[in-house]
Scaffold this motif. Structure first.
Motif, PDB file in Angstrom:
ATOM      1  N   PHE B  64       0.853  -1.192   0.000  1.00  0.00           N
ATOM      2  CA  PHE B  64       0.000   0.000   0.000  1.00  0.00           C
ATOM      3  C   PHE B  64       0.889   1.242   0.000  1.00  0.00           C
ATOM      4  O   PHE B  64       1.874   1.318   0.724  1.00  0.00           O
ATOM      5  N   GLY B  65       0.537   2.221  -0.853  1.00  0.00           N
ATOM      6  CA  GLY B  65       1.319   3.467  -0.900  1.00  0.00           C
ATOM      7  C   GLY B  65       2.533   3.387  -1.805  1.00  0.00           C
ATOM      8  O   GLY B  65       3.494   4.126  -1.630  1.00  0.00           O
ATOM      9  N   ALA B  66       2.484   2.508  -2.793  1.00  0.00           N
ATOM     10  CA  ALA B  66       3.615   2.377  -3.726  1.00  0.00           C
ATOM     11  C   ALA B  66       3.760   3.651  -4.550  1.00  0.00           C
ATOM     12  O   ALA B  66       2.849   4.462  -4.635  1.00  0.00           O
ATOM     13  N   GLY B  67       4.924   3.791  -5.163  1.00  0.00           N
ATOM     14  CA  GLY B  67       5.114   4.872  -6.130  1.00  0.00           C
ATOM     15  C   GLY B  67       5.668   6.145  -5.539  1.00  0.00           C
ATOM     16  O   GLY B  67       6.569   6.112  -4.709  1.00  0.00           O
ATOM     17  N   ALA B  87      -2.449  -3.080   6.699  1.00  0.00           N
ATOM     18  CA  ALA B  87      -2.188  -3.640   5.368  1.00  0.00           C
ATOM     19  C   ALA B  87      -1.288  -4.857   5.484  1.00  0.00           C
ATOM     20  O   ALA B  87      -0.661  -5.089   6.516  1.00  0.00           O
ATOM     21  N   LYS B  88      -1.259  -5.622   4.396  1.00  0.00           N
ATOM     22  CA  LYS B  88      -0.351  -6.775   4.375  1.00  0.00           C
ATOM     23  C   LYS B  88       1.088  -6.287   4.352  1.00  0.00           C
ATOM     24  O   LYS B  88       1.967  -6.875   4.945  1.00  0.00           O
ATOM     25  N   SER B  89       1.320  -5.189   3.624  1.00  0.00           N
ATOM     26  CA  SER B  89       2.628  -4.539   3.667  1.00  0.00           C
ATOM     27  C   SER B  89       2.476  -3.129   3.112  1.00  0.00           C
ATOM     28  O   SER B  89       1.484  -2.811   2.459  1.00  0.00           O
ATOM     29  N   PHE B  90       3.465  -2.294   3.408  1.00  0.00           N
ATOM     30  CA  PHE B  90       3.454  -0.913   2.915  1.00  0.00           C
ATOM     31  C   PHE B  90       4.706  -0.649   2.090  1.00  0.00           C
ATOM     32  O   PHE B  90       5.759  -1.253   2.333  1.00  0.00           O
ATOM     33  N   ALA B  91       4.586   0.300   1.164  1.00  0.00           N
ATOM     34  CA  ALA B  91       5.778   0.761   0.447  1.00  0.00           C
ATOM     35  C   ALA B  91       6.656   1.523   1.431  1.00  0.00           C
ATOM     36  O   ALA B  91       6.160   2.141   2.368  1.00  0.00           O
ATOM     37  N   TYR B  94       6.160   5.381   1.909  1.00  0.00           N
ATOM     38  CA  TYR B  94       4.849   5.612   2.519  1.00  0.00           C
ATOM     39  C   TYR B  94       4.905   5.339   4.020  1.00  0.00           C
ATOM     40  O   TYR B  94       4.378   6.092   4.830  1.00  0.00           O
ATOM     41  N   PHE B  95       5.550   4.254   4.369  1.00  0.00           N
ATOM     42  CA  PHE B  95       5.664   3.874   5.776  1.00  0.00           C
ATOM     43  C   PHE B  95       6.393   4.965   6.564  1.00  0.00           C
ATOM     44  O   PHE B  95       5.954   5.397   7.625  1.00  0.00           O
ATOM     45  N   ARG B  96       7.492   5.439   6.019  1.00  0.00           N
ATOM     46  CA  ARG B  96       8.257   6.505   6.686  1.00  0.00           C
ATOM     47  C   ARG B  96       7.434   7.778   6.795  1.00  0.00           C
ATOM     48  O   ARG B  96       7.420   8.440   7.831  1.00  0.00           O
ATOM     49  N   PRO B 104      -0.978   6.003  12.440  1.00  0.00           N
ATOM     50  CA  PRO B 104      -0.683   4.606  12.801  1.00  0.00           C
ATOM     51  C   PRO B 104      -0.863   3.625  11.638  1.00  0.00           C
ATOM     52  O   PRO B 104      -1.896   3.615  10.994  1.00  0.00           O
ATOM     53  N   LEU B 105       0.172   2.841  11.400  1.00  0.00           N
ATOM     54  CA  LEU B 105       0.106   1.790  10.386  1.00  0.00           C
ATOM     55  C   LEU B 105       0.350   0.444  11.058  1.00  0.00           C
ATOM     56  O   LEU B 105       1.186   0.336  11.949  1.00  0.00           O
ATOM     57  N   VAL B 106      -0.375  -0.537  10.593  1.00  0.00           N
ATOM     58  CA  VAL B 106      -0.194  -1.885  11.136  1.00  0.00           C
ATOM     59  C   VAL B 106       0.095  -2.823   9.974  1.00  0.00           C
ATOM     60  O   VAL B 106      -0.659  -2.877   9.010  1.00  0.00           O
ATOM     61  N   ILE B 107       1.215  -3.547  10.075  1.00  0.00           N
ATOM     62  CA  ILE B 107       1.535  -4.524   9.027  1.00  0.00           C
ATOM     63  C   ILE B 107       1.101  -5.895   9.523  1.00  0.00           C
ATOM     64  O   ILE B 107       1.708  -6.453  10.440  1.00  0.00           O
ATOM     65  N   SER B 108       0.039  -6.426   8.960  1.00  0.00           N
ATOM     66  CA  SER B 108      -0.407  -7.757   9.367  1.00  0.00           C
ATOM     67  C   SER B 108      -1.228  -8.408   8.263  1.00  0.00           C
ATOM     68  O   SER B 108      -2.410  -8.112   8.089  1.00  0.00           O
ATOM     69  N   PRO B 109      -0.590  -9.305   7.494  1.00  0.00           N
ATOM     70  CA  PRO B 109      -1.328 -10.002   6.436  1.00  0.00           C
ATOM     71  C   PRO B 109      -2.522 -10.778   7.005  1.00  0.00           C
ATOM     72  O   PRO B 109      -3.612 -10.769   6.410  1.00  0.00           O
ATOM     73  N   GLU B 110      -2.332 -11.392   8.177  1.00  0.00           N
ATOM     74  CA  GLU B 110      -3.409 -12.206   8.763  1.00  0.00           C
ATOM     75  C   GLU B 110      -4.602 -11.324   9.102  1.00  0.00           C
ATOM     76  O   GLU B 110      -5.757 -11.662   8.839  1.00  0.00           O
TER      77      GLU B 110
END
Ligand code: SF4
Lengths: 421, 175
Positions: B64-67, B87-91, B94-96, B104-110
């Motif tokens: 999420f947030g690529a580019g 999200a399952k993962s972030f760019a 974007y994360f920074r 707040p961002l949470v990385i959790s595919p489950e």
């Protein structure tokens, strides 16, 4: 010390840890050799003053590089006003390296004006700051607030990334270019496949790549999520650096450096590649693309707007006229390139063929001005992004990414092709 | 940190890029966060900006947030009321940017999969979501998901309320 990759060595040097080295995922604090920004400098300056107060001073006026390129010349009063804010900021803060609109695209101007020696960290408030890996530097993209903070305090934190090794062997066949190679790499690694990683390029083909071609590759490593995309310094780099008289050691990765992934690609049998809408990893060999008519063909951008790109296009378009349904937009990446192309007669060929020449800048690459596409229209472009809405319209549209050669051939045919007509 | 799940916006697609989150045609106009919010996701889901409410959550797929590095892609969602993105993962950038804006961002595919699958009953019960950033734990219904904790440095910036506040404090300390 454990075996160090290129990025480990560069980050160790930039954070004063050269003797002990750094390990993956370690947090280091680095001070950049240069920090790049462009039209976004107005917004960054606002955030900067929030941090330092109205009379605050910048940490290193001689470290900051600003080039106006994203809306040049400004298409409306709002974007013109944005530039006014930047000029005032540059003056107030005594920023040394400011390049007025028309000088060129930031990623082209930075190295061409001698700001990228090998082995340094370049931070940039633009995602394609990875481009500077072509020169053996670590070009690392950051955001606006972070740029403001570096302007204020002179450093930022970085996590030492894991690295991916890409080995390119063989010779490129006729009609196949660096752009096709990197699109194929993106197809294999995918848009998220190098997230947080640093990429290093090796192999027999790499030695034959010019600085311009290396820039195309490093530029597009951003589209795999990479933090950096670095070419080790070799004879080609040394030759380029002569004009600036840089003093440096050739840094190489250690024999026992660790890579999380290795990708080997034999380029001798590669065919032209196309990235279909709306993702950069939606790549197919051109022979698998059905007949696709287009309305706009764009040659330019920080990916492929250099002299060799314009020359390749001119060789294809010489004494020919583009298809009547096509608008061919040409944006040389810098004033220097524009001048050179004028001197060499390249520009004349492109104009005679029906090309519209723009001021050296980003042009329609980001859809803010300079030849946007309408809804229902399609474009083929030598740029690095084909996201929905990127060149203006989001309705029923599509951007296809390709090499300048394929763009030029398609402009003649009216549909996407790598055949010469 | 506790979020009332007003509404959960589910965008399960991978690689949702910052061009569709905040279009390039507005990036070089000096806009306030509220003005940015009016363009949030306009090229992706035109309903979003009409229906988003304070406290809503976004659940997304990979990358999420690529580019583009444009920070407005964080600011516009924040100003629109988004309280957390799972999200399952972030760019990377974007994360920074999100840490620097204290979004707040949470990385959790489950967790992303769980919410996507159970969207209907989660919404009807107005389920609360508890997110514990110090320990990297997210609780929703009776389920607990763990996610990677922020590195120390990132956590400090996040807890300061973002990088503007963090840098201000640092400058004060050094004078
Ligand atoms: S040419 Fe396009 S990709 Fe390159 S800096 Fe400009 S807008 Fe970005």
């Amino acid at each position: 010390m454990v075996g160090q990759t290129l990025i480990q060595k560069i980050l160790a040097k930039a954070s004063g840890k050269e003797t002990e080295g750094v390990v993956e995922n370690e947090i280091v604090f680095v001070s950049p050799h240069r920090i790049l920004s462009h039209d976004n400098s107005a917004a960054i300056s606002k955030t900067f003053y929030k941090m330092v107060g109205p009379n605050g001073k910048i940490w290193g006026p001689e470290k900051i590089f600003i080039a106006l390129d994203h809306a040049v010349p400004p298409p409306d009063a709002v974007k013109a006003g944005n530039h006014t804010v930047i000029r005032k900021f540059v003056k107030d803060q005594g920023i040394k390296y400011f390049y007025e609109g028309g000088t060129g695209i930031c990623h082209e101007v930075l190295p061409a004006k001698g700001h990228v020696p090998p082995n340094v960290v370049i931070l940039g408030s633009d995602s394609h700051t990875t481009t500077h890996g072509a020169f053996g530097a670590a070009g690392i993209p950051i955001g606006r607030t972070e740029t403001a903070s570096v302007w204020a305090i002179g450093e930022t934190w970085l996590k030492v990334p894991e690295s991916i090794k890409i080995i390119l062997d063989g010779s490129l066949p006729k009609g196949v270019y660096a752009k096709d190679v990197i699109l194929e790499i993106i197809r294999q690694i995918t848009a998220a496949g190098a997230t947080y990683n640093s990429i290093e390029f090796y192999g027999s083909s790499v030695k034959k790549l010019s600085m311009s071609e290396r820039m195309t590759l490093s530029n597009l490593t951003a589209e795999m999520g990479a933090k950096a995309g670095i070419f080790p310094v070799d004879d080609v780099t040394d030759e380029w650096n002569k004009q600036f008289g840089f003093q440096y050691d050739r840094i190489t990765a250690d024999e026992d450096a660790k890579y999380i992934k290795t990708l080997e690609l034999e380029v001798s049998n590669l065919t032209p590649r196309i990235a279909k809408p709306h993702k950069v990893d939606n790549v197919v060999p051109i022979e698998e693309l059905g007949k696709t008519t287009i309305d706009v063909a764009l040659i330019g951008t920080c990916t492929n707007g250099r002299l060799d790109d314009l020359e390749i296009a001119a060789n294809i378009l010489k004494d020919k006229t583009i298809h009547p349904n096509i608008r061919l937009l040409v944006y040389p990446a810098s004033q220097e390139i524009l001048l050179q192309a004028t001197r060499e007669g390249i520009l004349e060929i492109l104009v005679a063929a029906g090309g519209q020449i723009g001021v050296p800048a980003c042009g329609p690459c980001l859809g803010a001005y300079g030849g946007c596409i309408a809804s229902g229209e399609k474009a083929i472009s030598s740029a690095n992004r084909n996201f929905k809405g990127r060149m203006g319209s989001k309705e029923d549209t599509g951007i296809y990414l390709a090499s300048p050669a394929t763009v030029a051939k398609s402009a003649l045919a009216g549909y996407i092709t790598a055949e010469e007509s | 940190m506790r979020f009332k799940s007003q509404k959960i916006w589910i965008f399960p697609e991978d690689d949702i890029n910052t061009d569709v989150i905040f279009p390039g045609r507005y990036t070089y106009e000096p806009l306030t966060p509220d003005e940015m919010a009016r363009h949030a996701l306009e090229d992706y889901d035109s309903k979003f900006i009409e229906e988003v409410e304070e406290g809503d959550i976004i659940v997304a797929g990979n990358n999420f947030g690529a580019g583009s590095s444009r920070e407005q892609a964080v600011t516009c969602l924040q100003a629109a009321g988004i309280s957390c993105i799972i999200a399952k993962s972030f760019a990377r950038i974007y994360f920074r940017n999100a840490i620097n804006q204290a979004l707040p961002l949470v990385i959790s595919p489950e967790c992303s999969d769980f919410i996507t699958k159970n969207k209907k009953n989660l919404l009807s019960s107005k389920e609360k979501i508890d997110v514990d950033f110090d320990n990297g734990l997210l609780k929703i219904k009776d389920k607990v998901f763990s996610f990677p904790k922020l590195d120390d440095q990132a956590l400090q910036i996040f807890k300061a309320g973002g990088l503007v506040e963090y840098t201000k404090t640092r400058l004060k300390k050094s004078t």
